[in-house]
Design a protein around this motif. Structure first.
Motif, PDB file in Angstrom:
ATOM      1  N   ILE A  22      46.974  24.604   8.301  1.00 39.34           N
ATOM      2  CA  ILE A  22      46.159  24.399   7.292  1.00 39.34           C
ATOM      3  C   ILE A  22      45.263  22.920   7.261  1.00 39.34           C
ATOM      4  O   ILE A  22      44.190  23.034   7.013  1.00 39.34           O
ATOM      5  N   MET A  23      45.980  22.181   7.793  1.00 39.00           N
ATOM      6  CA  MET A  23      45.324  20.657   7.690  1.00 39.00           C
ATOM      7  C   MET A  23      44.577  20.213   8.776  1.00 39.00           C
ATOM      8  O   MET A  23      43.511  19.295   8.586  1.00 39.00           O
ATOM      9  N   ALA A  24      44.997  20.905   9.904  1.00 36.78           N
ATOM     10  CA  ALA A  24      44.271  20.224  11.157  1.00 36.78           C
ATOM     11  C   ALA A  24      43.881  21.224  12.394  1.00 36.78           C
ATOM     12  O   ALA A  24      43.574  20.424  13.367  1.00 36.78           O
ATOM     13  N   ALA A  25      43.818  22.332  12.193  1.00 41.37           N
ATOM     14  CA  ALA A  25      43.887  23.110  13.367  1.00 41.37           C
ATOM     15  C   ALA A  25      42.521  23.118  13.950  1.00 41.37           C
ATOM     16  O   ALA A  25      42.439  23.216  15.166  1.00 41.37           O
ATOM     17  N   GLY A  26      41.407  23.016  13.185  1.00 37.74           N
ATOM     18  CA  GLY A  26      40.427  22.938  13.719  1.00 37.74           C
ATOM     19  C   GLY A  26      39.905  21.759  14.439  1.00 37.74           C
ATOM     20  O   GLY A  26      39.440  21.354  15.793  1.00 37.74           O
ATOM     21  N   THR A  27      40.587  20.536  14.057  1.00 36.62           N
ATOM     22  CA  THR A  27      40.271  19.186  14.528  1.00 36.62           C
ATOM     23  C   THR A  27      40.966  19.103  16.094  1.00 36.62           C
ATOM     24  O   THR A  27      40.699  18.564  16.959  1.00 36.62           O
ATOM     25  N   LEU A  28      42.381  19.724  15.794  1.00 39.00           N
ATOM     26  CA  LEU A  28      43.114  19.625  16.975  1.00 39.00           C
ATOM     27  C   LEU A  28      42.364  20.719  18.213  1.00 39.00           C
ATOM     28  O   LEU A  28      42.414  20.130  19.505  1.00 39.00           O
ATOM     29  N   PRO A 188      32.320  25.007  14.553  1.00 39.57           N
ATOM     30  CA  PRO A 188      32.340  25.380  15.970  1.00 39.57           C
ATOM     31  C   PRO A 188      33.831  25.639  16.657  1.00 39.57           C
ATOM     32  O   PRO A 188      33.764  26.285  17.675  1.00 39.57           O
ATOM     33  N   TRP A 189      34.933  25.372  16.103  1.00 40.29           N
ATOM     34  CA  TRP A 189      36.047  25.541  16.476  1.00 40.29           C
ATOM     35  C   TRP A 189      36.869  26.628  15.513  1.00 40.29           C
ATOM     36  O   TRP A 189      38.016  26.713  15.802  1.00 40.29           O
ATOM     37  N   GLU A 191      37.051  29.815  15.523  1.00 38.55           N
ATOM     38  CA  GLU A 191      37.747  30.968  16.061  1.00 38.55           C
ATOM     39  C   GLU A 191      39.048  30.646  16.308  1.00 38.55           C
ATOM     40  O   GLU A 191      40.236  31.277  16.129  1.00 38.55           O
ATOM     41  N   THR A 192      39.347  29.434  16.782  1.00 33.66           N
ATOM     42  CA  THR A 192      40.885  28.881  17.234  1.00 33.66           C
ATOM     43  C   THR A 192      41.492  28.782  15.994  1.00 33.66           C
ATOM     44  O   THR A 192      42.861  29.141  15.630  1.00 33.66           O
ATOM     45  N   LYS A 193      40.918  28.149  14.740  1.00 31.37           N
ATOM     46  CA  LYS A 193      41.680  27.942  13.699  1.00 31.37           C
ATOM     47  C   LYS A 193      41.895  29.367  13.093  1.00 31.37           C
ATOM     48  O   LYS A 193      43.238  29.533  12.428  1.00 31.37           O
ATOM     49  N   HIS A 194      41.149  30.318  13.163  1.00 34.45           N
ATOM     50  CA  HIS A 194      41.584  31.756  12.821  1.00 34.45           C
ATOM     51  C   HIS A 194      42.605  32.239  13.414  1.00 34.45           C
ATOM     52  O   HIS A 194      43.586  32.834  12.951  1.00 34.45           O
ATOM     53  N   ALA A 195      42.715  32.279  14.816  1.00 35.45           N
ATOM     54  CA  ALA A 195      43.920  32.584  15.708  1.00 35.45           C
ATOM     55  C   ALA A 195      45.191  31.752  15.248  1.00 35.45           C
ATOM     56  O   ALA A 195      46.105  32.626  15.198  1.00 35.45           O
ATOM     57  N   ALA A 196      45.134  30.808  14.796  1.00 36.70           N
ATOM     58  CA  ALA A 196      46.405  29.860  14.427  1.00 36.70           C
ATOM     59  C   ALA A 196      46.854  30.476  13.025  1.00 36.70           C
ATOM     60  O   ALA A 196      47.840  30.572  12.869  1.00 36.70           O
ATOM     61  N   MET A 197      45.840  30.752  12.416  1.00 29.58           N
ATOM     62  CA  MET A 197      46.058  31.155  10.785  1.00 29.58           C
ATOM     63  C   MET A 197      46.734  32.478  11.234  1.00 29.58           C
ATOM     64  O   MET A 197      47.644  33.036  10.301  1.00 29.58           O
ATOM     65  N   LEU A 198      46.121  33.340  11.759  1.00 28.16           N
ATOM     66  CA  LEU A 198      46.649  34.792  11.929  1.00 28.16           C
ATOM     67  C   LEU A 198      48.127  34.753  12.559  1.00 28.16           C
ATOM     68  O   LEU A 198      48.797  35.662  12.296  1.00 28.16           O
ATOM     69  N   LEU A 241      39.713   4.323  17.541  1.00 29.08           N
ATOM     70  CA  LEU A 241      39.589   5.619  18.447  1.00 29.08           C
ATOM     71  C   LEU A 241      39.597   7.118  17.869  1.00 29.08           C
ATOM     72  O   LEU A 241      38.467   7.737  18.209  1.00 29.08           O
ATOM     73  N   PHE A 242      40.288   7.205  16.796  1.00 27.21           N
ATOM     74  CA  PHE A 242      40.406   8.637  16.170  1.00 27.21           C
ATOM     75  C   PHE A 242      39.037   8.783  15.454  1.00 27.21           C
ATOM     76  O   PHE A 242      38.410   9.937  15.625  1.00 27.21           O
ATOM     77  N   THR A 243      38.492   7.945  14.718  1.00 25.02           N
ATOM     78  CA  THR A 243      37.286   8.091  14.128  1.00 25.02           C
ATOM     79  C   THR A 243      36.079   8.070  14.858  1.00 25.02           C
ATOM     80  O   THR A 243      35.221   9.161  14.756  1.00 25.02           O
ATOM     81  N   ALA A 244      36.135   7.472  16.166  1.00 19.38           N
ATOM     82  CA  ALA A 244      35.260   7.561  17.224  1.00 19.38           C
ATOM     83  C   ALA A 244      35.278   8.913  17.698  1.00 19.38           C
ATOM     84  O   ALA A 244      34.001   9.422  17.873  1.00 19.38           O
ATOM     85  N   TRP A 245      36.488   9.465  18.190  1.00 15.00           N
ATOM     86  CA  TRP A 245      36.315  10.852  18.676  1.00 15.00           C
ATOM     87  C   TRP A 245      35.864  11.917  17.557  1.00 15.00           C
ATOM     88  O   TRP A 245      35.091  12.583  17.912  1.00 15.00           O
ATOM     89  N   LEU A 246      36.135  11.927  16.191  1.00 16.59           N
ATOM     90  CA  LEU A 246      35.475  12.827  15.333  1.00 16.59           C
ATOM     91  C   LEU A 246      33.920  12.281  15.040  1.00 16.59           C
ATOM     92  O   LEU A 246      33.273  13.523  15.025  1.00 16.59           O
ATOM     93  N   LEU A 247      33.536  11.273  15.014  1.00 13.52           N
ATOM     94  CA  LEU A 247      32.188  10.999  14.902  1.00 13.52           C
ATOM     95  C   LEU A 247      31.561  11.507  16.001  1.00 13.52           C
ATOM     96  O   LEU A 247      30.264  12.121  16.025  1.00 13.52           O
ATOM     97  N   ASP A 248      31.920  11.473  17.094  1.00 10.37           N
ATOM     98  CA  ASP A 248      31.445  12.014  18.409  1.00 10.37           C
ATOM     99  C   ASP A 248      31.084  13.409  18.276  1.00 10.37           C
ATOM    100  O   ASP A 248      30.331  14.446  18.707  1.00 10.37           O
ATOM    101  N   ALA A 249      32.007  14.222  17.541  1.00  6.27           N
ATOM    102  CA  ALA A 249      32.163  15.515  17.558  1.00  6.27           C
ATOM    103  C   ALA A 249      31.351  15.862  16.175  1.00  6.27           C
ATOM    104  O   ALA A 249      31.368  17.233  15.794  1.00  6.27           O
TER     105      ALA A 249
END
Ligand SMILES: [Zn+2]
Length: 260
Positions: A22-28, A188-189, A191-198, A241-249
């Protein structure tokens, strides 16, 4: 140990099987795609939740077994490097859907989380917010334990919580006291979050009932938002580091770009 010596790796610390999704599957999923190692920790066995009409579940122990399988399914979907189950017994919901924390010694719980941070050598920990998202006592309990584990045992690690409050956040699941420092559109991610949710079959009925939906995939939030708790970031938005990773994405800083 300096932050530089830590791995490009993230540990999600959750109270129940499904919090990670729920909280983070897309980001992961995004981080995994960029070569960041992903680790999951789940504190309870989820036996206190609903069986969702899934056949073959006749007791809380049955539900615990099924929910462990569901979480292992998520671990596969997200291609995680490790999954740690602390196995605390999840208390059964009370009348009127009353929720409870779980029975744990605070010192021991913080130490267990610290041990996993140590073993995985992660630079970033993601987890629950200070309001337990919607006030869930077990989520608040895990927020405190995680913060304590980092402050006392791994102060060079970054700690962000998910479901951070967005300027336009109307959903009941936001942490009201944790304003979002960074937010990512995870389309963009998705489909992976759908798969986790399913994977979380036992929880589908609950997710759909809460939101009056007919397809569980519609329960997915496409914006994942995070607030940095450690080191505390009062005032200025964090630059790490974390914010930089996300901003890059493609993430944005809600405090700088308020959305109307
Ligand atoms: Zn939970």
């Amino acid at each position: 140990m300096s932050a530089n010596a830590r791995q490009l790796a993230v540990l999600f610390v959750g109270a129940h099987p499904d919090d990670e999704t729920i909280m983070a599957a897309g980001t992961l999923a995004m981080l995994r795609q960029h070569g960041v190692r992903i680790h999951l920790l789940c504190a309870t066995d989820g036996r206190g939740g609903e069986s969702g009409g899934v056949p073959g579940i006749n007791s809380p122990a049955d539900l615990a077994r099924v929910r462990e399988c569901e979480l292992r399914c998520v671990a596969d979907a997200l291609e995680v490097d490790s999954l740690t189950l602390l196995g605390y017994e999840d208390p059964v919901m009370g009348p009127n859907e009353k929720l409870f924390g779980f029975a744990a010694d605070d010192d021991r719980l913080a130490r267990q989380i610290a041990d996993v941070i140590d073993e995985t050598n992660v630079a970033v920990v993601l987890g629950h917010g200070s309001d337990g998202e919607y006030g869930h006592p077990a989520h608040v309990q895990m927020h405190r334990a995680t913060l304590r584990a980092i402050q006392e045992h791994a102060p060079d690690v970054l700690f962000y919580s998910g479901a951070a409050l967005l300027p336009d956040g109307e959903d009941r699941l936001w942490n009201r006291h944790d304003p979002a420092h960074v937010a990512l559109d995870i389309t963009p991610w998705i489909e992976t979050k759908h798969a986790a949710m399913l994977c979380h079959r036992t929880q589908h009925a609950l997710f759909m009932r809460r939101r009056k939906l007919s397809d569980v995939r519609d329960a997915i939030r496409v914006t994942e938002s995070f607030h940095r708790h450690w080191p505390a970031a009062p005032g200025s938005p964090p630059d790490d580091l974390f914010t930089a990773w996300l901003l890059d994405a493609g993430a944005w800083r809600p405090a700088e770009t308020p959305r109307s």
